[in-house]
Design an enzyme around this catalytic site. Sequence first.
Site, mmCIF file in Angstrom:
data_model
loop_
_atom_site.group_PDB
_atom_site.id
_atom_site.type_symbol
_atom_site.label_atom_id
_atom_site.label_comp_id
_atom_site.label_asym_id
_atom_site.label_seq_id
_atom_site.Cartn_x
_atom_site.Cartn_y
_atom_site.Cartn_z
ATOM 1 N N ASP A 7 82.528 53.524 60.875
ATOM 2 C CA ASP A 7 81.339 52.799 60.482
ATOM 3 C C ASP A 7 80.496 52.711 61.829
ATOM 4 O OD1 ASP A 7 79.403 51.431 59.136
ATOM 5 O OD2 ASP A 7 79.990 49.727 59.604
ATOM 6 N N GLU A 67 79.816 57.881 57.529
ATOM 7 C CA GLU A 67 78.686 57.287 56.729
ATOM 8 C C GLU A 67 77.629 58.619 57.366
ATOM 9 O OE1 GLU A 67 76.124 53.816 55.557
ATOM 10 O OE2 GLU A 67 78.149 53.498 55.025
ATOM 11 N N ASP A 140 82.112 45.500 59.426
ATOM 12 C CA ASP A 140 82.276 47.100 59.966
ATOM 13 C C ASP A 140 83.348 47.541 59.429
ATOM 14 O OD1 ASP A 140 79.723 46.886 62.041
ATOM 15 O OD2 ASP A 140 80.775 45.042 62.025
#
Lengths: 164, 164
Positions: A7, A67, A140
């Site tokens: 992340d 992501e 996170d």
Amino acid sequence: MRILGIDPGSTVTGFGIVEYARSHLTLVVAGVIRPGRARTLPERLGIIGDGLRDLLREHCPQAVSIERVFQHANVHSALVLAHIRGALMLEVVRAGVTLHEYTALQVKKALVGNGHADKDQVRSMVVRLLKVREIPAPHDVSDALAVAICHAHSSESLGRRGGS
Amino acid sequence: MRILGIDPGSTVTGFGIVEYARSHLTLVVAGVIRPGRARTLPERLGIIGDGLRDLLREHCPQAVSIERVFQHANVHSALVLAHIRGALMLEVVRAGVTLHEYTALQVKKALVGNGHADKDQVRSMVVRLLKVREIPAPHDVSDALAVAICHAHSSESLGRRGGS
């Protein structure tokens, strides 16, 4: 299969490695790379890049899942994030590891079944799926584990359909 | 001082190295890294990153100068470019070389004296300043040399004012 989820963020980059075998998930390691706010962007990229390089060398994941971010409320933040993603991608390619990207919607749907799930719901599901007592804050870490788990599920369903 | 200028792009990344001593500029080498359109973004980042790493190792510049891009007509293009800049910045930091950023306006003003100069005017001035017969197309090469020359001029004027 060992999967590293990331992340990315300019002040905190979460990471989480899971082992996925016979539909069972196990947590290997998770944490954050924290370059701090005070540094310049190139300095932060150096710290984040070195952190990822160390993780790749130590844990030898077969896949990296990250992501996909191609929209953001704040254009400046999106551009900073894109610099970080670029540095991370370079490290992954250098290590010869395959890179997979998922949108936040795909990650939430894969884990919670609802693309509008909030970060706490995602974290709860990560805790359940990995059978751990808790995932420490910040989000996170759970977000990084979520994108790793999303790839595990996605690669399994691809396998079932005869894909790669 | 040896300065490497970079004009980053997803299909063509221009580079140009100049030697700057006693207000005299000399061309060392210039060209492009061309990862091609067909590849994925991570693959292109790998090719561009490796290309820059080779240049840094071979020519040992003391400074790298790159265009600062935090606005772009097309958000998607700006984000792709930011990924490339992130990968390039990581390489520069890894090599321990200082990185300097200039806006297109600063580069054009430094070279042509006019922030609205077009790419042909910039190229003509690069040719004049480096005392070469011509700089081959595409503009990526002259743009990369321009940002290197911009840093040469900027560091000279800083030196005159007693800065670093």
